[in-house]
Write an enzyme that holds these catalytic residues in place. Structure first.
Site, PDB file in Angstrom:
ATOM      1  N   PRO A 109       0.701  -1.584   0.312  1.00  0.00           N
ATOM      2  CA  PRO A 109      -0.140  -0.394  -0.067  1.00  0.00           C
ATOM      3  C   PRO A 109       1.088   1.017  -0.102  1.00  0.00           C
ATOM      4  CG  PRO A 109      -0.967  -1.365   1.958  1.00  0.00           C
ATOM      5  CD  PRO A 109       0.454  -2.233   0.921  1.00  0.00           C
ATOM      6  N   ASN A 111       0.678   4.016   1.411  1.00  0.00           N
ATOM      7  CA  ASN A 111       0.965   4.934   2.598  1.00  0.00           C
ATOM      8  C   ASN A 111       1.623   3.735   3.195  1.00  0.00           C
ATOM      9  OD1 ASN A 111      -1.060   3.248   2.749  1.00  0.00           O
ATOM     10  ND2 ASN A 111      -2.446   4.679   3.945  1.00  0.00           N
ATOM     11  N   CYS A 112       2.487   3.449   3.599  1.00  0.00           N
ATOM     12  CA  CYS A 112       2.731   1.978   4.055  1.00  0.00           C
ATOM     13  C   CYS A 112       4.142   1.872   3.671  1.00  0.00           C
ATOM     14  CB  CYS A 112       2.338   0.953   4.120  1.00  0.00           C
ATOM     15  SG  CYS A 112       1.004   0.845   4.524  1.00  0.00           S
ATOM     16  N   LYS A 113       4.998   1.948   4.508  1.00  0.00           N
ATOM     17  CA  LYS A 113       6.959   2.238   4.800  1.00  0.00           C
ATOM     18  C   LYS A 113       7.121   0.711   4.564  1.00  0.00           C
ATOM     19  CE  LYS A 113       7.561   6.468   7.258  1.00  0.00           C
ATOM     20  NZ  LYS A 113       8.494   6.666   8.413  1.00  0.00           N
TER      21      LYS A 113
END
Lengths: 113, 125
Positions: A109, A111-113
């Site tokens: 995703p 918005n994930c690191k």
């Protein structure tokens, strides 16, 4: 070919640096079990409810579901105790959106690191 | 304090360039910051919402293009409540509401003026 990959049942699957599959169509339930095991997670029925929801949602919208959506849908389908971030984090200690996407063979995703 | 109102205006058709997918990324970022986000489709931008798109390439040796426009259907789940479409743009391209992949609100120039006037920020793609 990418420089990262996992070996499973004599096949090589290319992944990104964090182990997300490059080819979504190469996914299989058996491979999911193996990927989860590499991350130290034994998949239970509770995990599969979420993984299957992620796969269906991605088929429809080409994006993993947002957490608030997962919580809303699971509240309806399974009731309060399966629909909160605490429950989800117990299942997926690495973060539900990230880990569920990974085990479901979806890309990481954004918005994930 | 109530959430800031951000309007994203999309004026280009999908796939010929990266405008659409970049607009979508910006919208998702705005929505994840809990802004009051709405989207307006103008001119060729209405093609983004066309249902049943076929983005397969005739040359199968090229990597396939992801049909990112499916994600517009999911915007509601991300807290984006309204997709506005300019009536005239749709009609001029021979399209109607039933040709679109998501429910939208048709607006005329008068209401677009009012819509823009009430925003804190407007981004055009």
């Amino acid at each position: 070919m990418s420089e990262y990959s996992i070996e499973f049942q004599g096949q090589t699957y290319s992944t990104d640096v964090q182990g997300f599959l490059k080819q979504r169509l190469a996914w299989s339930p058996e491979l999911a079990v193996y990927i989860a095991k590499l991350d130290g997670v034994d998949l239970t029925n509770e995990h599969w409810e979420i993984i299957n929801y992620f796969r269906d949602y991605y088929d429809d919208y080409n994006i993993p579901p947002p957490m608030r959506m997962v919580i809303r849908v699971f509240k309806k389908a399974f009731g309060e105790e399966k629909a909160n971030s605490r429950y989800l984090l117990q299942l997926f200690p690495e973060g539900a959106t990230k880990a569920a996407s990974k085990f479901a063979g979806l890309p990481k995703p954004k918005n994930c690191k | 304090m109530s959430a800031q109102k951000y309007l994203y205006v999309i004026t280009k058709a999908p796939y010929s360039n990266a405008t659409g997918i970049e607009a979508l990324d910006a919208i998702l970022i705005g929505a994840s910051f809990e802004l009051d986000v709405s989207v307006l489709f103008l001119h060729d931008g209405v093609f983004q919402l066309k249902a049943n798109q076929n983005c397969a390439l005739s040359d199968s040796s090229l990597p396939a293009i992801k049909q990112f426009t499916k994600t517009y259907k999911a915007l509601e789940d991300f807290g984006v409540d309204e997709l506005y479409v300019q009536e005239q743009s749709l009609a001029a391209r021979g399209l109607g509401e039933s040709d679109l992949l998501a429910p939208v609100k048709l607006v005329n120039n008068q209401s677009i003026k009012a819509l823009i006037a009430e925003q804190d920020q407007v981004f055009t793609f």
